[in-house]
Structures are given as structure tokens and as C-alpha cells.
Design an enzyme around this catalytic site. Sequence first.
Site, mmCIF file in Angstrom:
data_model
loop_
_atom_site.group_PDB
_atom_site.id
_atom_site.type_symbol
_atom_site.label_atom_id
_atom_site.label_comp_id
_atom_site.label_asym_id
_atom_site.label_seq_id
_atom_site.Cartn_x
_atom_site.Cartn_y
_atom_site.Cartn_z
ATOM 1 N N ASP A 70 0.890 -1.148 0.000
ATOM 2 C CA ASP A 70 0.000 0.000 0.000
ATOM 3 C C ASP A 70 0.926 1.195 0.000
ATOM 4 O O ASP A 70 1.885 1.252 0.775
ATOM 5 C CB ASP A 70 -0.941 0.022 1.205
ATOM 6 C CG ASP A 70 -2.103 0.994 0.968
ATOM 7 O OD1 ASP A 70 -2.654 0.987 -0.155
ATOM 8 O OD2 ASP A 70 -2.435 1.764 1.866
ATOM 9 N N TYR A 153 0.854 9.398 -9.684
ATOM 10 C CA TYR A 153 1.309 10.787 -9.571
ATOM 11 C C TYR A 153 2.723 10.995 -10.117
ATOM 12 O O TYR A 153 3.275 12.099 -10.010
ATOM 13 C CB TYR A 153 1.262 11.234 -8.103
ATOM 14 C CG TYR A 153 -0.119 11.176 -7.492
ATOM 15 C CD1 TYR A 153 -1.030 12.216 -7.674
ATOM 16 C CD2 TYR A 153 -0.522 10.084 -6.730
ATOM 17 C CE1 TYR A 153 -2.297 12.167 -7.120
ATOM 18 C CE2 TYR A 153 -1.788 10.025 -6.166
ATOM 19 C CZ TYR A 153 -2.674 11.064 -6.365
ATOM 20 O OH TYR A 153 -3.932 11.013 -5.819
ATOM 21 N N ASP A 154 3.322 9.954 -10.710
ATOM 22 C CA ASP A 154 4.708 10.028 -11.186
ATOM 23 C C ASP A 154 5.002 11.250 -12.065
ATOM 24 O O ASP A 154 6.058 11.868 -11.911
ATOM 25 C CB ASP A 154 5.098 8.746 -11.948
ATOM 26 C CG ASP A 154 5.276 7.546 -11.038
ATOM 27 O OD1 ASP A 154 5.151 7.698 -9.800
ATOM 28 O OD2 ASP A 154 5.533 6.442 -11.568
#
Length: 196
Positions: A70, A153-154
Amino acid sequence: MKEVVIASKNSGKITEIAAALAHLPVKVVSLADFGEVAEAVEDGSTFAENALIKAKYYSNFTGKACLADDSGLEVDALNGAPGVYSARYAGENASDSENNKKLLENLKDEDCRTARFRCSLVFYDINGEVLSTDGVCEGVLLNEPRGNGGFGYDPLFLIPNLDKTLAEISINEKNAISHRGAALRSMAEKMAVYLK
């Protein structure tokens, strides 16, 4: 060779994990190989709690050892949000672009752009053995996406000393510096000892 189910259907994530465990006597299997699987209820308040919930749930479902992570983004200006809600920041089943758009909207008046990706990784075996590791990757959020690689979100997450986002570097470069890469290296060491 031990089969280890990766508790994900995200092909990008599975590729990263398989590469990190390639030297171990394991065969990495995707959750997608098991057809329709009801999703685990991730109701933990931390990444570590959610990773354990997923690892146990999918191990019980498949009857095999399971590796679950996670992970998410913690933004300082947003008091650590989106945190455990990173994948569903813009709502259940939100796309990466929808999550990125909401993040940018919430940051539009913020000068502080520091953030980190955090990953908790849990290996759960059918005998009840649990191994857990964590990793962190510090960075700065841009005002617009850059790069075509990675996921999530890279494209917004800049690594200052590289002056590149996580979406602008190769998978090997990403594994060397990312939160998941750090957690995976520690996990690979623990698994190597456990699987002897």
C-alpha cells in the site's frame, strides 16, 4: 520455486516487483491470473495496515503466498493528504489523470510543494509468516505533468537532484530511488533469508 501472488492487477507495479525479485527462487503471479476477485476492504488508517489486510485477504483467496503493498503520496501543504486515499483521491475508480487534476487544484494557492511517496510492503505466507518493510521517496510537486512513463502521480513528482519526474526516468532508475524500490530491496533481503 515458490509462487508468490502480487496483490495487484496494475501491470506497471507487477513489472517493478518482478524485476526486484528476479534473483529469488520465486515465480511472480499477477492477481489478474485468478479472474474475477472481489477487492479487499482497505479500511486501515496506515499504509502498513492496508498492506497486511490485502496480503492476508489475497493469500487466503488464492491459497498462495502473497505480496501486497500500500503506497501513496503525502503532501506537506495538504497535511499528509491524499495519503491512504491516493488511488481514490478524486473518488472511487478515479483515473490517474483525475487524481492528478484534483491534486493540482488543491495545491494551486500553495507555495510549499514538498511531498513524499511512502510504501509499506507485506509478504504473507499460507503458514501465517509475515514479513514487512517500508520505503520513502522525497520530492517536489510540479504545476503540470512531465514524462510518459510510470503511473499515478509520477508525472508530477520531481526528484530535485535529477531534475526529472518519476515519469521521465527508466524503470531501473525508478527502482533505484523510489519508495517501492526501497521497500522491495529490503523485502528481497528478508525473503531471501526466509526462503532458504
